[in-house]
Design a protein around this motif. Structure first.
Motif, PDB file in Angstrom:
ATOM      1  N   GLU A  20       0.821  -1.205   0.000  1.00 30.64           N
ATOM      2  CA  GLU A  20       0.000   0.000   0.000  1.00 30.64           C
ATOM      3  C   GLU A  20       0.863   1.266   0.000  1.00 30.64           C
ATOM      4  N   GLU A  21       1.943   1.260   0.790  1.00 29.08           N
ATOM      5  CA  GLU A  21       2.820   2.429   0.866  1.00 29.08           C
ATOM      6  C   GLU A  21       3.532   2.677  -0.468  1.00 29.08           C
ATOM      7  N   ALA A  24       0.960   3.983  -3.005  1.00 27.88           N
ATOM      8  CA  ALA A  24       0.639   5.401  -2.799  1.00 27.88           C
ATOM      9  C   ALA A  24       1.761   6.291  -3.328  1.00 27.88           C
ATOM     10  N   ASN A  27       1.451   6.220  -7.097  1.00 28.45           N
ATOM     11  CA  ASN A  27       0.126   6.536  -7.633  1.00 28.45           C
ATOM     12  C   ASN A  27      -0.440   5.388  -8.485  1.00 28.45           C
ATOM     13  N   THR A  29      -2.295   1.116  -7.821  1.00 32.14           N
ATOM     14  CA  THR A  29      -3.037   0.342  -6.828  1.00 32.14           C
ATOM     15  C   THR A  29      -2.129  -0.683  -6.151  1.00 32.14           C
ATOM     16  N   ARG A  30      -2.569  -1.176  -5.003  1.00 30.28           N
ATOM     17  CA  ARG A  30      -1.842  -2.228  -4.313  1.00 30.28           C
ATOM     18  C   ARG A  30      -1.773  -3.476  -5.178  1.00 30.28           C
ATOM     19  N   SER A  94       1.029  12.122  -2.694  1.00 25.86           N
ATOM     20  CA  SER A  94       0.831  10.823  -2.044  1.00 25.86           C
ATOM     21  C   SER A  94       0.928  10.907  -0.522  1.00 25.86           C
ATOM     22  N   GLN A  95       1.136  12.083   0.032  1.00 22.74           N
ATOM     23  CA  GLN A  95       1.227  12.245   1.485  1.00 22.74           C
ATOM     24  C   GLN A  95       0.064  13.104   1.973  1.00 22.74           C
TER      25      GLN A  95
END
Length: 143
Positions: A20-21, A24, A27, A29-30, A94-95
């Motif tokens: 996930e990190e 993100a 940009n 998907t997992r 992304s943060q």
């Protein structure tokens, strides 16, 4: 020789990051990260370059040509572990926890080669992992 996907998986685990990190930060998907790590799909060259930046390794290392066994934490940041102060960051989509480039009243919990764990005391936010590449600087409390 390890596959590209195996290299991605190992780099992610070595850096204690989740799919996930990474997703993100890039940009995507997992599921996309999972597909890359299982060699079901190959990323585009722009994503390969972004992965090398996220993990702080060369493209050669990323694709498995050569692998450095010695990782060094930046001594510039390492000396601030446990310190409190103000963090200056690049604007990063992304943060979501950092809508501004200046984050006050933070404590640096832990730093490794590509990321740091911080705690924002003022905002009542739990610890947050950020990429060192997004940090412009840090002003220690009392300076």
């Amino acid at each position: 020789m390890k596959t590209f996907g195996e290299n991605l998986y190992l780099l992610r685990k070595e850096n204690k990051l989740t799919q996930e990190e990474i997703a993100a930060a890039l940009n995507v998907t997992r599921q996309t990260i999972s597909n890359w790590e299982t060699d079901n799909v190959k990323p585009t060259i722009d994503k390969v370059i972004a992965l090398s930046e996220v993990y702080g390794v060369s493209l050669d290392t990323l694709i498995g040509k050569k692998r450095s066994e010695t990782k060094k934490v930046s001594p510039i940041f390492k000396k601030y572990e446990g310190a409190r102060g103000i963090l200056y960051m690049k604007p990063v989509k992304s943060q979501p926890f950092f809508p501004y480039c200046t984050v006050k009243n933070i404590e640096i919990i832990e730093i490794d080669d590509i990321s740091m764990e911080i705690r924002i005391h003022e905002k009542n936010i739990a610890n947050q992992l950020i990429f060192i590449k997004d940090v412009l600087g840090f002003l220690k409390e009392g300076n």
